[in-house]
Design a protein around this motif. Structure first.
Motif, PDB file in Angstrom:
ATOM      1  N   VAL A  58       0.852  -1.185   0.000  1.00  0.00           N
ATOM      2  CA  VAL A  58       0.000   0.000   0.000  1.00  0.00           C
ATOM      3  C   VAL A  58       0.889   1.236   0.000  1.00  0.00           C
ATOM      4  N   ASP A  59       0.574   2.179  -0.873  1.00  0.00           N
ATOM      5  CA  ASP A  59       1.273   3.467  -0.871  1.00  0.00           C
ATOM      6  C   ASP A  59       0.559   4.390   0.108  1.00  0.00           C
ATOM      7  N   VAL A  60       1.214   4.689   1.223  1.00  0.00           N
ATOM      8  CA  VAL A  60       0.608   5.455   2.312  1.00  0.00           C
ATOM      9  C   VAL A  60       1.119   6.891   2.286  1.00  0.00           C
ATOM     10  N   PRO A  61       0.220   7.892   2.257  1.00  0.00           N
ATOM     11  CA  PRO A  61       0.669   9.289   2.335  1.00  0.00           C
ATOM     12  C   PRO A  61       1.518   9.529   3.577  1.00  0.00           C
ATOM     13  N   GLU A  62       2.490  10.429   3.450  1.00  0.00           N
ATOM     14  CA  GLU A  62       3.464  10.608   4.524  1.00  0.00           C
ATOM     15  C   GLU A  62       2.817  11.054   5.836  1.00  0.00           C
ATOM     16  N   ARG A  63       1.700  11.810   5.776  1.00  0.00           N
ATOM     17  CA  ARG A  63       1.069  12.278   7.020  1.00  0.00           C
ATOM     18  C   ARG A  63       0.500  11.118   7.824  1.00  0.00           C
ATOM     19  N   TYR A  64       0.207  10.000   7.136  1.00  0.00           N
ATOM     20  CA  TYR A  64      -0.253   8.801   7.832  1.00  0.00           C
ATOM     21  C   TYR A  64       0.900   7.854   8.123  1.00  0.00           C
ATOM     22  N   ALA A  65       1.878   7.795   7.211  1.00  0.00           N
ATOM     23  CA  ALA A  65       2.998   6.860   7.381  1.00  0.00           C
ATOM     24  C   ALA A  65       3.753   7.117   8.670  1.00  0.00           C
ATOM     25  N   VAL A  66       3.870   8.382   9.063  1.00  0.00           N
ATOM     26  CA  VAL A  66       4.618   8.699  10.288  1.00  0.00           C
ATOM     27  C   VAL A  66       3.851   8.276  11.534  1.00  0.00           C
ATOM     28  N   GLN A  67       2.565   7.934  11.398  1.00  0.00           N
ATOM     29  CA  GLN A  67       1.769   7.517  12.556  1.00  0.00           C
ATOM     30  C   GLN A  67       1.614   5.998  12.657  1.00  0.00           C
ATOM     31  N   LEU A  68       2.220   5.261  11.734  1.00  0.00           N
ATOM     32  CA  LEU A  68       2.100   3.803  11.754  1.00  0.00           C
ATOM     33  C   LEU A  68       3.159   3.191  12.654  1.00  0.00           C
ATOM     34  N   GLN A  69       2.798   2.084  13.275  1.00  0.00           N
ATOM     35  CA  GLN A  69       3.713   1.360  14.148  1.00  0.00           C
ATOM     36  C   GLN A  69       4.235   0.109  13.436  1.00  0.00           C
ATOM     37  N   PRO A  70       5.558  -0.116  13.410  1.00  0.00           N
ATOM     38  CA  PRO A  70       6.071  -1.383  12.856  1.00  0.00           C
ATOM     39  C   PRO A  70       5.459  -2.570  13.598  1.00  0.00           C
ATOM     40  N   ASP A  71       5.130  -3.596  12.856  1.00  0.00           N
ATOM     41  CA  ASP A  71       4.482  -4.806  13.394  1.00  0.00           C
ATOM     42  C   ASP A  71       3.056  -4.524  13.857  1.00  0.00           C
ATOM     43  N   GLY A  72       2.497  -3.361  13.493  1.00  0.00           N
ATOM     44  CA  GLY A  72       1.127  -3.051  13.884  1.00  0.00           C
ATOM     45  C   GLY A  72       0.121  -3.937  13.171  1.00  0.00           C
ATOM     46  N   ARG A  73      -1.000  -4.200  13.829  1.00  0.00           N
ATOM     47  CA  ARG A  73      -2.064  -5.020  13.248  1.00  0.00           C
ATOM     48  C   ARG A  73      -2.961  -4.166  12.364  1.00  0.00           C
ATOM     49  N   VAL A  74      -3.426  -4.770  11.262  1.00  0.00           N
ATOM     50  CA  VAL A  74      -4.300  -4.067  10.328  1.00  0.00           C
ATOM     51  C   VAL A  74      -5.448  -4.988   9.928  1.00  0.00           C
ATOM     52  N   GLN A  75      -6.483  -4.410   9.327  1.00  0.00           N
ATOM     53  CA  GLN A  75      -7.594  -5.169   8.776  1.00  0.00           C
ATOM     54  C   GLN A  75      -7.532  -5.082   7.256  1.00  0.00           C
ATOM     55  N   VAL A  76      -7.623  -6.246   6.609  1.00  0.00           N
ATOM     56  CA  VAL A  76      -7.518  -6.316   5.151  1.00  0.00           C
ATOM     57  C   VAL A  76      -8.788  -6.948   4.590  1.00  0.00           C
ATOM     58  N   THR A  77      -9.375  -6.284   3.618  1.00  0.00           N
ATOM     59  CA  THR A  77     -10.543  -6.810   2.915  1.00  0.00           C
ATOM     60  C   THR A  77     -10.218  -6.862   1.425  1.00  0.00           C
ATOM     61  N   VAL A  78     -10.329  -8.058   0.841  1.00  0.00           N
ATOM     62  CA  VAL A  78     -10.095  -8.218  -0.593  1.00  0.00           C
ATOM     63  C   VAL A  78     -11.394  -7.884  -1.318  1.00  0.00           C
ATOM     64  N   THR A  79     -11.340  -6.931  -2.214  1.00  0.00           N
ATOM     65  CA  THR A  79     -12.536  -6.380  -2.834  1.00  0.00           C
ATOM     66  C   THR A  79     -13.385  -7.449  -3.519  1.00  0.00           C
ATOM     67  N   SER A  80     -12.768  -8.392  -4.203  1.00  0.00           N
ATOM     68  CA  SER A  80     -13.519  -9.361  -4.998  1.00  0.00           C
ATOM     69  C   SER A  80     -14.029 -10.553  -4.197  1.00  0.00           C
ATOM     70  N   LEU A  81     -13.654 -10.656  -2.930  1.00  0.00           N
ATOM     71  CA  LEU A  81     -14.084 -11.789  -2.103  1.00  0.00           C
ATOM     72  C   LEU A  81     -15.164 -11.326  -1.135  1.00  0.00           C
ATOM     73  N   ALA A  82     -16.276 -12.045  -1.150  1.00  0.00           N
ATOM     74  CA  ALA A  82     -17.395 -11.710  -0.261  1.00  0.00           C
ATOM     75  C   ALA A  82     -17.139 -12.322   1.109  1.00  0.00           C
ATOM     76  N   GLU A  83     -16.345 -11.650   1.898  1.00  0.00           N
ATOM     77  CA  GLU A  83     -16.016 -12.149   3.233  1.00  0.00           C
ATOM     78  C   GLU A  83     -15.629 -10.978   4.118  1.00  0.00           C
ATOM     79  N   ASP A  84     -15.654 -11.238   5.425  1.00  0.00           N
ATOM     80  CA  ASP A  84     -15.239 -10.209   6.376  1.00  0.00           C
ATOM     81  C   ASP A  84     -13.735  -9.968   6.261  1.00  0.00           C
ATOM     82  N   GLY A  85     -13.289  -8.834   6.794  1.00  0.00           N
ATOM     83  CA  GLY A  85     -11.872  -8.506   6.736  1.00  0.00           C
ATOM     84  C   GLY A  85     -11.018  -9.496   7.512  1.00  0.00           C
TER      85      GLY A  85
END
Length: 370
Positions: A215-242
């Protein structure tokens, strides 16, 4: 033509017949209006807590490991079972080259080794014999030395023969290419009968047991991310929860034109449903935190383009429109006409009508955590 009197009588009888079921539903035996029974529901209370502000961005999924598997040795392809789309495991055969010439040479080397072994055995016996004679001073020192050096020469010749056999065996082994890891054959680069140069490509192998989302993250958000941080991922074409993923790397070099930084997210891919190249929507938790009203995800009902929850007041359920700000640990941060402590329906809310009476089966509160 039907007489007017007959037609009027028919219409009267038909209307009376159709009215009978309605009257039966509208009244009970005493003639009083029937009442719809309360709908059984389960409720949870709204809580207020501090949560991370979130940002949702679009990225692309890719295989966590991709390798163009090459042949160490050159030769003509004899067997090629690896076909595009086939799943292979570590050690499975990908290609085997013809080895007839090397096999014949190996056979001759083995025979030569056996001949040397026989000569070495004779040299060993001769050395033992002249050794005993030398102890009795029955032979000259030169005769003993010749036997000793002959034995040593045979020993060295055996080592050379063993080395040649190992080298040929290794060359034959190089004619067989196996899968270096579990994965899918994404592309074929040769066919049976084709000549492969040393180091030439055989197949492209991809491992999608885990996938990497970039993911290309804008710098104003990139500086607020934590290494090894947990995220939620949803694949657009799959009908399922993140799915839950983890930040694998925040690359230190960004794009000077767009002021974005590539962020790599790793997540498991059971069933291999996510394919390389699919679009993925990633929700990141930022370091900025705020207080928000939290409701259970099951309390939110989608009604067209709106999101609503059913709040229980005086035994009746009333819809309340909400705006979702993000999801945190099974809860949704929302804004709307709600307050901490309000009871919301989490089960039985799919068919509720505004103002419908409900029977609360369970009332469980959520603990407030900062």
């Amino acid at each position: 033509m039907i007489p007017t009197t007959t037609l009027r009588r028919f219409i009267f009888l038909l209307a009376a017949t159709l009215a009978l079921p309605v009257a039966g539903l509208a009244q009970d035996k005493s003639g009083a209006a029937a009442k719809r029974p309360p709908s059984p529901v389960t409720v949870l209370s709204v809580v207020e807590k501090r949560v991370s502000r979130q940002v949702t961005l679009v990225g692309s999924a890719d295989a966590v490991a991709t390798s163009v598997v090459a042949a160490e040795a050159g030769g003509v392809v004899a067997v090629f079972p690896a076909k595009e789309g086939r799943r292979v495991k570590t050690g499975d055969l990908l290609v085997r080259l013809k080895t007839r010439e090397q096999a014949l040479e190996l056979k001759g080397r083995v025979a030569e080794r056996e001949r040397i072994k026989a000569n070495l055995e004779n040299a060993q016996k001769e050395l033992e014999r002249v050794g005993r004679l030398r102890q009795n001073n029955s032979i000259s020192q030169r005769t003993y030395d010749d036997a000793l050096y002959s034995h040593r020469a045979m020993s060295q010749a055996l080592l050379v023969a063993e080395s040649q056999i190992e080298t040929l065996a290794y060359r034959i082994e190089q004619k067989t290419v196996v899968a270096p890891f579990d994965g899918f054959v994404a592309a074929e680069h040769t066919q049976v009968g084709q000549w492969i140069q040393p180091g030439g490509p055989v197949v492209t192998l991809v491992d999608i047991s885990r996938v990497r989302v970039v993911v290309d993250v804008p710098e104003r958000y990139a500086v607020q991310l934590q290494p090894d941080g947990r995220v939620q991922v949803t694949v657009t074409s799959l009908a399922e929860d993140g799915r839950e993923g983890k930040i694998d790397a925040i690359l230190p070099r960004g794009d000077a034109m767009t002021r974005t930084f590539p962020v790599r997210v790793i997540l498991d891919n059971p069933g291999f449903t996510i394919k390389a190249g699919m679009e993925a929507v990633v929700t990141f938790d930022l370091s900025e935190r705020f207080r928000a009203l939290m409701v259970p995800k099951d309390a939110v009902v989608t009604a067209g383009d709106r999101s609503i929850v059913y709040r229980v007041n005086d035994g009746k359920a009333f819809p309340v429109s909400v705006t979702i700000q993000g999801y945190h640990d099974g809860l949704a941060a929302v804004t709307g006409d709600l307050a901490a402590g309000d009871l919301l329906v989490v089960r039985g809310n799919e068919r509720l009508m505004p103002g419908q009476e409900v029977a609360v089966l369970e009332d469980r509160g959520l603990r407030t955590e900062d």
